[in-house]
Write a protein that holds these residues in place. Structure first.
Motif, PDB file in Angstrom:
ATOM      1  N   ASP A 152       0.848  -1.191   0.000  1.00 34.21           N
ATOM      2  CA  ASP A 152       0.000   0.000   0.000  1.00 34.21           C
ATOM      3  C   ASP A 152       0.890   1.249   0.000  1.00 34.21           C
ATOM      4  O   ASP A 152       0.708   2.169  -0.801  1.00 34.21           O
ATOM      5  CB  ASP A 152      -0.915  -0.034   1.235  1.00 34.21           C
ATOM      6  N   HIS A 156       1.420   4.175  -3.082  1.00 37.81           N
ATOM      7  CA  HIS A 156       1.316   5.634  -2.957  1.00 37.81           C
ATOM      8  C   HIS A 156       2.637   6.312  -3.307  1.00 37.81           C
ATOM      9  O   HIS A 156       2.644   7.373  -3.933  1.00 37.81           O
ATOM     10  CB  HIS A 156       0.823   6.015  -1.559  1.00 37.81           C
ATOM     11  N   HIS A 178       1.456   5.096   6.179  1.00 42.75           N
ATOM     12  CA  HIS A 178       0.901   3.766   6.410  1.00 42.75           C
ATOM     13  C   HIS A 178       1.386   3.154   7.706  1.00 42.75           C
ATOM     14  O   HIS A 178       0.624   2.539   8.442  1.00 42.75           O
ATOM     15  CB  HIS A 178       1.180   2.862   5.219  1.00 42.75           C
ATOM     16  N   THR A 194      -9.879  -0.985  -0.308  1.00 42.83           N
ATOM     17  CA  THR A 194      -8.612  -0.371  -0.708  1.00 42.83           C
ATOM     18  C   THR A 194      -8.239  -0.788  -2.125  1.00 42.83           C
ATOM     19  O   THR A 194      -7.847   0.046  -2.947  1.00 42.83           O
ATOM     20  CB  THR A 194      -7.486  -0.778   0.272  1.00 42.83           C
ATOM     21  N   HIS A 198      -7.766   1.706  -5.266  1.00 45.95           N
ATOM     22  CA  HIS A 198      -6.475   1.791  -5.976  1.00 45.95           C
ATOM     23  C   HIS A 198      -6.669   1.540  -7.468  1.00 45.95           C
ATOM     24  O   HIS A 198      -6.045   2.193  -8.303  1.00 45.95           O
ATOM     25  CB  HIS A 198      -5.489   0.759  -5.426  1.00 45.95           C
ATOM     26  N   HIS A 220     -10.249   8.025  -2.412  1.00 50.29           N
ATOM     27  CA  HIS A 220      -9.579   6.953  -1.661  1.00 50.29           C
ATOM     28  C   HIS A 220      -9.151   7.451  -0.282  1.00 50.29           C
ATOM     29  O   HIS A 220      -9.357   6.786   0.733  1.00 50.29           O
ATOM     30  CB  HIS A 220      -8.367   6.469  -2.467  1.00 50.29           C
TER      31      HIS A 220
HETATM   32 ZN   LIG Z   1      -3.985   3.293  -0.529  1.00 46.49          ZN
END
Ligand SMILES: [Zn+2]
Length: 235
Positions: A152, A156, A178, A194, A198, A220
């Motif tokens: 994750d 990003h 995160h 999620t 994404h 998001h």
């Molecule tokens: Zn994310």
């Protein structure tokens, strides 16, 4: 310093290719990081080099290196004479501020990525998306959801790198969002929404639509803040 290379593989298999000393430092780093994430090292608690090297059965050197990396992650702070302490957990206000920053930086990054990301960066985004599909696990202890969190974060960071603005990417990476969010609590059932969110971001970037990419990122971040708010008071 932790690697910020978004194309680096998360698989532990790569570490076998590294020199042994680096592999040891990495595994000590991961072990101590898991203790901080799972609150085995309590927020605010002193972190002793001696006691860690005893319990992990390694020399103080890799422990010292690991602690320096965890300091740059924002999980530990160093006080000159008192040594290291674990940082405090995000407060609800801290969480709101973190998302305020992310909402300033990341939709802009997504819009720029839709314009500037090159073919290799687009491939990376798609690969990260695929890799996350196979790891929709966000419950329980850090060891169980570590890969998901790492992917994750890398997703990003990869958007930020695709924006072709090194200062912007640096600002986004330095938030270590995160780690701080998941250290507070993993959110059960956050995996699937999620992934869908994404996917929307990647689709917009692939279509080279800055507006849609920015919107999808905003959506998001709003929804993940919402998921965090709904968890407040739940341990
Ligand atoms: Zn994310």
């Amino acid at each position: 310093m932790p690697s910020h290379d978004p194309t680096a593989s998360p698989s532990p298999a790569v570490s076998s290719a590294k020199p042994q000393r680096q592999a040891l430092t990495d595994s000590v780093y991961e072990a101590i990081k898991a203790m901080v994430m799972d609150h085995e090292i309590v927020p605010g608690a002193r972190v002793g080099i001696e006691s860690l090297s005893r319990s992990l059965q390694v020399s103080p050197t890799p422990v010292r290196e690991a602690l320096a990396r965890l300091e740059s992650d924002g999980l530990l702070v160093k006080r000159s004479l008192a040594g290291y302490r674990a940082t405090e957990l995000l407060t609800p206000e801290g969480m709101e501020q973190l998302f305020e920053m992310r909402l300033l930086l990341e939709p802009r990054a997504a819009a720029l990525a839709a314009t500037y990301a090159d073919e290799a960066q687009l491939d990376t985004l798609e690969q990260l998306l695929d890799a996350m599909q196979s790891r929709p696990e966000v419950d329980g202890r850090y060891a169980a959801y570590r890969d998901f969190v790492a992917l994750d974060q890398r997703f990003h960071d990869a958007i930020a790198v695709g924006a072709a603005r090194p200062l912007l990417a640096d600002a986004i990476e330095r938030l270590h969002s995160h780690l701080h969010i998941f250290r507070l609590r993993s959110v059960p059932g956050a995996g699937e929404p999620t992934l869908a969110e994404h996917e929307r971001i990647v689709r917009a970037v692939l279509r080279r639509s800055p507006e849609r990419a920015s919107e999808a990122m905003t959506e998001h971040l709003r929804l993940s803040l919402e998921r965090q708010r709904n968890q407040e008071g739940v341990s």
